[in-house]
Scaffold this motif. Structure first.
Motif, PDB file in Angstrom:
ATOM      1  N   THR A 113       0.839  -1.206   0.000  1.00 23.10           N
ATOM      2  CA  THR A 113       0.000   0.000   0.000  1.00 23.10           C
ATOM      3  C   THR A 113       0.871   1.250   0.000  1.00 23.10           C
ATOM      4  OG1 THR A 113      -1.761  -1.167   1.162  1.00 23.10           O
ATOM      5  CG2 THR A 113      -1.812   1.242   1.255  1.00 23.10           C
ATOM      6  N   ARG A 114       1.931   1.230   0.781  1.00 20.55           N
ATOM      7  CA  ARG A 114       2.867   2.352   0.810  1.00 20.55           C
ATOM      8  C   ARG A 114       3.492   2.543  -0.569  1.00 20.55           C
ATOM      9  NH1 ARG A 114       6.457   0.749   4.622  1.00 20.55           N
ATOM     10  NH2 ARG A 114       4.950   1.272   6.221  1.00 20.55           N
ATOM     11  N   GLY A 115       3.854   1.433  -1.217  1.00 19.78           N
ATOM     12  CA  GLY A 115       4.404   1.502  -2.570  1.00 19.78           C
ATOM     13  C   GLY A 115       3.388   2.066  -3.557  1.00 19.78           C
ATOM     14  N   GLY A 116       2.122   1.661  -3.402  1.00 18.32           N
ATOM     15  CA  GLY A 116       1.063   2.198  -4.255  1.00 18.32           C
ATOM     16  C   GLY A 116       0.868   3.684  -4.047  1.00 18.32           C
ATOM     17  N   PHE A 117       0.951   4.120  -2.804  1.00 16.41           N
ATOM     18  CA  PHE A 117       0.809   5.543  -2.497  1.00 16.41           C
ATOM     19  C   PHE A 117       1.998   6.325  -3.067  1.00 16.41           C
ATOM     20  CE2 PHE A 117       0.970   9.303   0.267  1.00 16.41           C
ATOM     21  CZ  PHE A 117      -0.323   9.776   0.057  1.00 16.41           C
ATOM     22  N   LYS A 118       3.192   5.764  -2.964  1.00 21.40           N
ATOM     23  CA  LYS A 118       4.386   6.396  -3.537  1.00 21.40           C
ATOM     24  C   LYS A 118       4.228   6.549  -5.047  1.00 21.40           C
ATOM     25  CE  LYS A 118       9.237   5.439  -4.317  1.00 21.40           C
ATOM     26  NZ  LYS A 118      10.101   4.293  -4.516  1.00 21.40           N
ATOM     27  N   PHE A 119       3.733   5.490  -5.696  1.00 27.19           N
ATOM     28  CA  PHE A 119       3.465   5.537  -7.134  1.00 27.19           C
ATOM     29  C   PHE A 119       2.471   6.656  -7.457  1.00 27.19           C
ATOM     30  CE2 PHE A 119       0.378   4.347 -10.397  1.00 27.19           C
ATOM     31  CZ  PHE A 119       1.187   4.343 -11.516  1.00 27.19           C
ATOM     32  N   LEU A 120       1.383   6.707  -6.710  1.00 30.10           N
ATOM     33  CA  LEU A 120       0.357   7.730  -6.925  1.00 30.10           C
ATOM     34  C   LEU A 120       0.938   9.134  -6.782  1.00 30.10           C
ATOM     35  CD1 LEU A 120      -2.623   8.512  -7.321  1.00 30.10           C
ATOM     36  CD2 LEU A 120      -2.872   8.337  -4.848  1.00 30.10           C
ATOM     37  N   MET A 121       1.735   9.356  -5.763  1.00 24.14           N
ATOM     38  CA  MET A 121       2.328  10.684  -5.545  1.00 24.14           C
ATOM     39  C   MET A 121       3.290  11.047  -6.676  1.00 24.14           C
ATOM     40  SD  MET A 121       1.000  12.137  -2.924  1.00 24.14           S
ATOM     41  CE  MET A 121      -0.501  11.507  -3.643  1.00 24.14           C
ATOM     42  N   LYS A 122       4.062  10.055  -7.169  1.00 25.57           N
ATOM     43  CA  LYS A 122       4.971  10.340  -8.287  1.00 25.57           C
ATOM     44  C   LYS A 122       4.180  10.718  -9.528  1.00 25.57           C
ATOM     45  CE  LYS A 122       8.817   8.766 -11.048  1.00 25.57           C
ATOM     46  NZ  LYS A 122       9.900   7.817 -11.208  1.00 25.57           N
ATOM     47  N   GLN A 123       3.097   9.989  -9.799  1.00 23.83           N
ATOM     48  CA  GLN A 123       2.276  10.310 -10.963  1.00 23.83           C
ATOM     49  C   GLN A 123       1.642  11.694 -10.821  1.00 23.83           C
ATOM     50  OE1 GLN A 123       2.306   8.599 -13.834  1.00 23.83           O
ATOM     51  NE2 GLN A 123       3.877   7.491 -12.705  1.00 23.83           N
ATOM     52  N   PHE A 124       1.216  12.035  -9.614  1.00 24.78           N
ATOM     53  CA  PHE A 124       0.649  13.358  -9.367  1.00 24.78           C
ATOM     54  C   PHE A 124       1.708  14.432  -9.613  1.00 24.78           C
ATOM     55  CE2 PHE A 124      -0.423  16.889  -6.492  1.00 24.78           C
ATOM     56  CZ  PHE A 124      -1.668  17.219  -7.008  1.00 24.78           C
ATOM     57  N   LEU A 125       2.922  14.192  -9.162  1.00 23.20           N
ATOM     58  CA  LEU A 125       4.017  15.139  -9.380  1.00 23.20           C
ATOM     59  C   LEU A 125       4.329  15.287 -10.867  1.00 23.20           C
ATOM     60  CD1 LEU A 125       6.210  16.961  -8.151  1.00 23.20           C
ATOM     61  CD2 LEU A 125       7.669  14.941  -7.998  1.00 23.20           C
ATOM     62  N   ILE A 126       4.381  14.170 -11.591  1.00 20.19           N
ATOM     63  CA  ILE A 126       4.635  14.218 -13.037  1.00 20.19           C
ATOM     64  C   ILE A 126       3.540  15.024 -13.727  1.00 20.19           C
ATOM     65  CG2 ILE A 126       4.641  12.818 -15.146  1.00 20.19           C
ATOM     66  CD1 ILE A 126       6.123  10.634 -13.498  1.00 20.19           C
ATOM     67  N   GLU A 127       2.277  14.749 -13.380  1.00 19.94           N
ATOM     68  CA  GLU A 127       1.146  15.427 -14.023  1.00 19.94           C
ATOM     69  C   GLU A 127       1.147  16.925 -13.709  1.00 19.94           C
ATOM     70  OE1 GLU A 127      -1.854  16.002 -16.519  1.00 19.94           O
ATOM     71  OE2 GLU A 127      -0.846  14.084 -16.271  1.00 19.94           O
ATOM     72  N   THR A 128       1.361  17.291 -12.452  1.00 20.48           N
ATOM     73  CA  THR A 128       1.348  18.718 -12.108  1.00 20.48           C
ATOM     74  C   THR A 128       2.537  19.443 -12.728  1.00 20.48           C
ATOM     75  OG1 THR A 128       2.398  18.236  -9.968  1.00 20.48           O
ATOM     76  CG2 THR A 128      -0.002  18.489  -9.984  1.00 20.48           C
ATOM     77  N   THR A 129       3.671  18.765 -12.858  1.00 18.79           N
ATOM     78  CA  THR A 129       4.822  19.372 -13.529  1.00 18.79           C
ATOM     79  C   THR A 129       4.512  19.621 -14.996  1.00 18.79           C
ATOM     80  OG1 THR A 129       6.355  18.289 -11.995  1.00 18.79           O
ATOM     81  CG2 THR A 129       7.275  19.057 -14.089  1.00 18.79           C
ATOM     82  N   LYS A 130       3.893  18.633 -15.657  1.00 23.34           N
ATOM     83  CA  LYS A 130       3.508  18.801 -17.070  1.00 23.34           C
ATOM     84  C   LYS A 130       2.501  19.939 -17.216  1.00 23.34           C
ATOM     85  CE  LYS A 130       5.741  15.360 -19.015  1.00 23.34           C
ATOM     86  NZ  LYS A 130       6.764  15.536 -20.003  1.00 23.34           N
ATOM     87  N   GLN A 131       1.543  20.014 -16.302  1.00 19.78           N
ATOM     88  CA  GLN A 131       0.547  21.089 -16.367  1.00 19.78           C
ATOM     89  C   GLN A 131       1.200  22.448 -16.126  1.00 19.78           C
ATOM     90  OE1 GLN A 131      -2.931  20.355 -13.992  1.00 19.78           O
ATOM     91  NE2 GLN A 131      -3.520  18.578 -15.190  1.00 19.78           N
ATOM     92  N   ALA A 132       2.162  22.513 -15.214  1.00 21.64           N
ATOM     93  CA  ALA A 132       2.867  23.774 -14.955  1.00 21.64           C
ATOM     94  C   ALA A 132       3.671  24.199 -16.185  1.00 21.64           C
ATOM     95  CB  ALA A 132       3.784  23.629 -13.738  1.00 21.64           C
ATOM     96  N   GLN A 133       4.298  23.226 -16.851  1.00 23.70           N
ATOM     97  CA  GLN A 133       5.040  23.537 -18.076  1.00 23.70           C
ATOM     98  C   GLN A 133       4.091  24.047 -19.154  1.00 23.70           C
ATOM     99  OE1 GLN A 133       6.930  19.752 -18.789  1.00 23.70           O
ATOM    100  NE2 GLN A 133       8.699  20.228 -17.501  1.00 23.70           N
ATOM    101  N   ARG A 134       2.948  23.389 -19.296  1.00 23.26           N
ATOM    102  CA  ARG A 134       1.951  23.815 -20.289  1.00 23.26           C
ATOM    103  C   ARG A 134       1.430  25.205 -19.952  1.00 23.26           C
ATOM    104  NH1 ARG A 134       0.277  24.533 -25.024  1.00 23.26           N
ATOM    105  NH2 ARG A 134      -1.931  24.298 -25.399  1.00 23.26           N
ATOM    106  N   PHE A 135       1.204  25.479 -18.676  1.00 19.06           N
ATOM    107  CA  PHE A 135       0.754  26.804 -18.250  1.00 19.06           C
ATOM    108  C   PHE A 135       1.789  27.860 -18.613  1.00 19.06           C
ATOM    109  CE2 PHE A 135       0.670  30.199 -15.059  1.00 19.06           C
ATOM    110  CZ  PHE A 135      -0.617  30.684 -15.273  1.00 19.06           C
TER     111      PHE A 135
END
Length: 173
Positions: A113-135
Motif C-alpha cells: 500500500t505504501r508503494g502504491g501511495f508512492k506511485f500515486l504521488m509520483k504520478q501526481f508530481l509528473i502530471e502537475t509538472t507537465k501542467q505547470a510547463q503547459r501553463f
C-alpha cells in the motif's frame, strides 16, 4: 481535459508518462514508478532500456502489466483478495494458520500500500509538472499576443492620427 461544471470537479486522468494519452486499457507500471500505455511500452522499450521519464535503466523484470478494471469488478474482489492473502499460510507444511503468518502478510500488504501511495504521488508530481510547463507555455504565448496587440494598437493609433491630420490639411485648403 474536462472542465468544472454542474456535474462536479474537473477529472484529471492518469496519463502515459511518454505520450500523455489517458490510460484506459493495458498499462505497464515500472519499478521506477513510471507508467506507460501498451503502445509506448513496446515502441520505446523494444529499442531502449532507459525509462523515458526518469532515465533509469530497466530490465524485463522491472515491468508489471496491469489492466485498467471497471469499478464493479474490483470493489468486491479487492476486499476478498486482501483477506485471502492474510489467510494464506507462510509455510505450506503447516496445518494451521498462525498469528505470525497473518501479521507477516499484513505488514507486506502495508508495504504494498505504501508503494502504491508512492506511485500515486509520483504520478501526481509528473502530471502537475507537465501542467505547470503547459501553463508557462500558454503564459508565454499570451504575453507574445499581448505585445503584438499593443504594437498593432499603437500602429493603428499612429495611422489614425495621420489620417486625422490629412483630413485637417484637406479641409484647410
Amino acid at each position: 481535459g474536462s472542465r468544472r461544471g454542474a456535474a462536479g470537479p474537473r477529472t484529471i486522468p492518469i496519463s502515459c508518462n511518454k505520450c500523455r494519452k489517458p490510460l484506459s486499457t493495458t498499462v505497464f507500471v515500472c519499478s521506477c514508478d513510471c507508467v506507460f500505455c501498451e503502445e509506448c511500452t513496446y515502441n520505446h522499450f523494444n529499442t531502449n532500456s532507459h525509462c523515458p521519464t526518469c532515465n533509469r535503466t530497466l530490465t524485463e523484470n522491472d515491468f508489471t502489466e496491469l489492466v485498467v478494471a471497471d469499478p464493479s469488478a474490483t470493489q468486491t474482489s479487492s476486499k476478498t483478495a486482501l483477506f485471502q492473502n492474510m489467510f494464506t499460510k507462510q509455510n505450506p507444511k503447516s496445518r494451521v494458520l498462525s498469528f505470525q503468518d497473518m501479521c507477516t502478510r499484513a505488514l507486506r500488504q502495508q508495504d504494498d500500500t505504501r508503494g502504491g501511495f508512492k506511485f500515486l504521488m509520483k504520478q501526481f508530481l509528473i502530471e502537475t509538472t507537465k501542467q505547470a510547463q503547459r501553463f508557462q507555455q500558454l503564459l508565454s504565448a499570451f504575453e507574445a499576443l499581448k505585445n503584438e496587440f499593443m504594437t498593432l494598437k499603437q500602429s493603428r493609433n499612429s495611422e489614425k492620427m495621420r489620417y486625422e491630420k490629412a483630413i485637417q490639411t484637406l479641409q484647410q485648403q
